[in-house]
Structures are given as structure tokens and as C-alpha cells.
Design an enzyme around this catalytic site. Structure first.
Site, PDB file in Angstrom:
ATOM      1  N   ARG A 182      77.388  60.111 -67.220  1.00 12.28           N
ATOM      2  CA  ARG A 182      76.912  59.567 -67.956  1.00 12.28           C
ATOM      3  C   ARG A 182      76.296  58.583 -68.595  1.00 12.28           C
ATOM      4  O   ARG A 182      76.094  57.334 -69.109  1.00 12.28           O
ATOM      5  CB  ARG A 182      77.058  60.365 -69.498  1.00 12.28           C
ATOM      6  CG  ARG A 182      77.912  61.340 -69.522  1.00 12.28           C
ATOM      7  CD  ARG A 182      76.151  62.605 -69.188  1.00 12.28           C
ATOM      8  NE  ARG A 182      76.677  64.404 -69.660  1.00 12.28           N
ATOM      9  CZ  ARG A 182      77.592  64.885 -69.155  1.00 12.28           C
ATOM     10  NH1 ARG A 182      77.181  63.889 -66.971  1.00 12.28           N
ATOM     11  NH2 ARG A 182      77.832  65.788 -68.358  1.00 12.28           N
ATOM     12  N   SER A 265      76.506  68.006 -76.683  1.00 10.58           N
ATOM     13  CA  SER A 265      78.107  67.068 -76.700  1.00 10.58           C
ATOM     14  C   SER A 265      78.268  65.439 -77.060  1.00 10.58           C
ATOM     15  O   SER A 265      77.202  64.759 -76.993  1.00 10.58           O
ATOM     16  CB  SER A 265      78.654  66.377 -75.238  1.00 10.58           C
ATOM     17  OG  SER A 265      78.405  68.142 -74.216  1.00 10.58           O
ATOM     18  N   GLU A 361      78.528  60.074 -76.957  1.00 14.02           N
ATOM     19  CA  GLU A 361      77.910  60.519 -75.733  1.00 14.02           C
ATOM     20  C   GLU A 361      75.978  60.229 -76.477  1.00 14.02           C
ATOM     21  O   GLU A 361      75.205  59.478 -75.572  1.00 14.02           O
ATOM     22  CB  GLU A 361      77.844  61.188 -74.967  1.00 14.02           C
ATOM     23  CG  GLU A 361      76.677  61.897 -73.841  1.00 14.02           C
ATOM     24  CD  GLU A 361      77.094  63.476 -73.472  1.00 14.02           C
ATOM     25  OE1 GLU A 361      78.216  63.597 -72.921  1.00 14.02           O
ATOM     26  OE2 GLU A 361      75.741  63.506 -72.751  1.00 14.02           O
TER      27      GLU A 361
END
Ligand SMILES: Cc1cc2nc3c(=O)[nH]c(=O)nc-3n(C[C@H](O)[C@H](O)[C@H](O)COP(=O)(O)OP(=O)(O)OC[C@H]3O[C@@H](n4cnc5c(N)ncnc54)[C@H](O)[C@@H]3O)c2cc1C
Length: 366
Positions: A182, A265, A361
Site C-alpha cells: 500500500r 480497510s 491506511e
């Protein structure tokens, strides 16, 4: 085509369902439209004012499925309207050519799942495990989206950008993007304030090559007990069957932002040194974990949040999704502050119990 809206509501532009405002929302189709927007005196002045405060000069959004504006945004929000997928030429030294792949050039504003659907229809292997991830292709390349053992960085040949500082186009080869879990260079202030993704060149395969390592996909396809050799010899599952299985799994466990506000998420899964992991495993022998490399292990943040008793719980109108603790949800009318308060409380609780500070995130803006 370009649209400039002052005092714009960002409600349709974020999946958390926050009714916040931007001083200016500017949407564009072509690179020329983008240049004109950036040269507009009002917009240039707002960008300079943000720079003077030490902030990014603008925020470029996609579908707003991985961000949380913490309040009204006092600057310029940019959004690309350009959509389209075309087969790109393959030059002799491109990595796609060396791997016998073909290249697809996708405009930044194209919905990522439209790319996955296109590839499944045209027999192009690569993106199928990333089906149904919300958002646009430009953002997908910035975020390095991933699911079920595949990351978009595995497929990226080039990322074409507009260089705001130099006023010209700039091309990053996949290997120059600084990809990690990510993670990409375009997530960090120096490049984020400078480069806007205009299109992404993907390398996809015509030859049959599936990623079926994730047990959930095999289960959804009813092939848990089929050996790798038999799978290779067979023409099943098809590309479309894999895409459909991924969609079924996702629909079963993730909340639909149209029904319940969320940004997927909320936290990254922490990657820790093996010494930290082994000490924790001694304390929690059932702790799920994934080997990253010889020295590092990934621990699911959702499991840690669940162990802290947060699964399905609320703090005000912000909550933790009952089927997946990694996802924070807007139970209805939650303010950005309520989501941030829940985020901070969870981070502190996880640190107190496991000694690991998990990180969001989701992009927190403002
Ligand atoms: C239900 C749900 C499930 C999800 N599942 C997954 C998953 O399985 N895997 C996963 O990785 N993610 C997942 N996500 C997160 C999200 O879908 C991805 O991060 C997606 O790439 C965000 O796309 P977006 O267009 O909404 O971008 P936004 O959220 O609008 O922006 C994300 C980032 O990209 C930047 N950006 C956007 N467009 C450009 C551009 N043209 N140029 C430069 N920067 C740009 C923004 O500034 C921001 O930093 C999920 C989200 C939801 C709501």
C-alpha cells in the site's frame, strides 16, 4: 471539458458519506483542461496559500474511497473525468514485451473494476484478483491496491503524470514508483504536491496464468482439493469464473459504501521484526500471521482490533464493522471527528495490548 465549482459539497465524492465542503472543486477531462485549471488566477492563489501554510497545494481525489476529510477543505480539490482503455503499443525494450505480455493504457479517471471487467471479457490475465476494489485507476496506481495475493504494482509498466512544477508530462516506469505494501512515491508530500496521474499503462497476459494461492478463492470455486498439476492441465476455472468468485467473496464480507459509509480497510496490517512476532506468538499461540521475508512477519490488524473487543462496537455514530474489524463505518450521520476519535482509541488500545502502533491506511486530510 472542465468544471470549476466554488464552495462545493464533497458528499458525492467520498464513500464515508461526509457532507464536507471544498473551497473549490475542479474537474477536468484532458491534460490541457488540467493546465488551464492550474493557471486560473483564483486557483493558483488558493494553491499558493496552502503552500504558504506548509500544506500540499491541492488534493487530487479519485472516487474518495480511501480518504477522510477531517473537516471542510480550505483549498482546491482536483478530480479527473477522463475514462478509457486502449491497447498500447509495445516497444522492444518495454518490460511487457520481454515478458510476452500486452500493454493496456488506462485513463486515470476510469473505474478500476471496469478495467478488471474489460480484461476478463477480452481474455487478459492479471487484474482478476483485484476485481471490485472501489475507486479509479489513477488512484489505484498511487495506492498500490492489493487483494488475494496480487498487487497492482505486479501489473504496472508505466505511470504517466502531469508535473505541476515543471508544467510538462512525466513518465515513471513501474520500477521507479517506489512500490511496497500500500505504498508508492506518489503517497509522499514531495511527489504528491508535484505529480498528477493522467494514465496508467498495465502489462497483462494473454497466456493463462491464475493466482489461486488464497484458500478463500479456491473454496469459492469448489477446487480446494484439486492439485496444482491438475489445475494447470485443465482450462477451468476460467478467468471470468475467478473474477466472479472474487466478487462473491468481497460482497459477502465487505460493506457496500452505498449502504453503509466506509473506506475499506481503515488500518494497514503491521509488518514486524521476527523477534517481536515470536514474543507475541508465545503469548497468543493462535495469532494469525503471514511471512513477509526471512526477518519480517505481517500480523492482521483486524485480528488485533478484534482481540481488543472492538468487533461490531460503536463509539458515538462511528463503528467497527461486524464482519471485518479492519473496516470502520459511519453508522449514520457520524462526523469526521467521530471517525477520528474511534481510530485513535483503537490505535491506543492495540498498542496497550500488543505493543504495536497500527497506522491508518486511509488518507486523513486536514
Ligand atoms: C468497500 C471497500 C473495499 C476496499 N477494498 C480494498 C482492497 O481490497 N484493497 C485495496 O488496496 N484497497 C481497498 N479499498 C481502498 C480503495 O478502494 C483504494 O485505495 C482505491 O485505490 C482508492 O481509489 P479512489 O479512486 O477512491 O481514490 P481516493 O480515495 O479518492 O484517493 C486515494 C489516493 O489517491 C490519490 N489520487 C487519486 N487520484 C489521483 C490522481 N489522478 N493522481 C494523483 N493522485 C491521485 C489521492 O490523492 C489519495 O492519496 C477498499 C475501499 C472500500 C470502500
Amino acid at each position: 471539458m472542465k468544471k470549476i465549482i466554488k464552495d462545493a459539497s464533497l458528499l458525492p465524492y467520498n464513500t464515508f458519506g461526509m457532507d464536507i465542503k471544498a473551497t473549490v472543486l475542479a474537474e477536468y477531462d484532458t491534460v490541457n483542461d488540467l493546465r488551464e485549471i492550474l493557471a486560473d488566477p483564483t486557483i493558483a492563489a488558493l494553491m499558493q496559500a496552502e503552500r504558504d501554510k506548509g500544506n500540499l497545494p491541492f488534493w487530487h481525489i479519485g472516487s474518495g474511497s480511501n480518504l477522510l476529510f477531517k473537516g471542510d477543505y480550505p483549498g482546491v480539490v482536483l478530480h479527473c473525468l477522463a475514462k478509457g482503455i486502449r491497447m498500447a503499443s509495445t516497444n522492444d525494450d518495454s518490460s511487457a514485451n520481454r515478458e510476452g505480455a500486452c500493454r493496456l493504457e488506462v485513463k486515470a479517471g476510469t473505474l478500476w473494476d471496469d478495467v478488471c471487467a474489460y480484461c476478463a471479457e477480452h481474455g487478459l490475465y492479471g487484474p482478476e484478483n483485484l476485481s471490485l476494489i472501489p475507486g479509479e485507476t489513477g488512484a489505484a496506481a498511487v495506492q498500490n491496491i492489493g487483494a488475494y495475493g496480487v498487487e497492482i504494482s505486479d501489473l504496472i509498466d508505466e505511470v504517466k503524470c502531469w508535473d505541476v512544477e515543471e508544467g510538462k508530462e512525466h513518465l515513471f516506469r513501474g520500477e521507479e514508483m517506489g512500490y511496497g505494501y500500500r505504498e508508492s512515491r506518489l503517497k509522499h508530500a514531495a511527489d504528491k504536491s508535484r505529480y498528477i496521474v493522467t494514465s496508467v499503462v498495465l502489462k497483462v497476459q494473454k497466456a493463462r496464468k491464475l493466482h489461486l494461492e488464497y484458500a478463500g478463492i479456491k473454496r469459492a470455486l469448489g477446487i480446494e482439493n484439486v492439485s496444482e498439476t491438475d489445475l494447470l492441465a485443465s482450462d477451468r476455472p476460467t478467468l471470468q469464473e475467478v473474477r466472479d468468485a472474487v466478487i462473491r467473496i468481497r460482497e459477502g464480507k465487505l460493506p457496500d459504501p452505498k449502504v453503509i459509509g466506509n473506506a475499506g480497510s481503515f488500518f494497514k496490517n503491521p509488518v514486524v521484526d521476527n523477534s517481536v512476532f515470536e514474543a507475541l506468538l508465545a503469548q497468543y499461540p493462535d495469532m494469525p500471521h503471514y511471512v513477509v521475508d526471512q526477518e519480517h512477519t505481517k500480523i492482521p490488524a483486524g485480528w488485533m482490533i478484534e482481540q481488543c473487543g472492538w468487533k461490531g462496537k460503536n463509539l458515538g455514530r462511528a463503528g467497527v464493522y461486524e464482519k471485518q474489524s479492519l473496516v470502520l463505518v459511519n453508522r449514520g450521520g457520524a462526523s469526521p471527528d467521530e471517525i477520528v476519535r474511534l481510530c485513535r482509541t483503537i490505535v491506543d488500545d492495540v498498542e496497550a495490548k500488543f505493543g504495536i502502533r497500527i497506522e491508518p491506511e486511509v488518507n486523513l486530510i486536514g
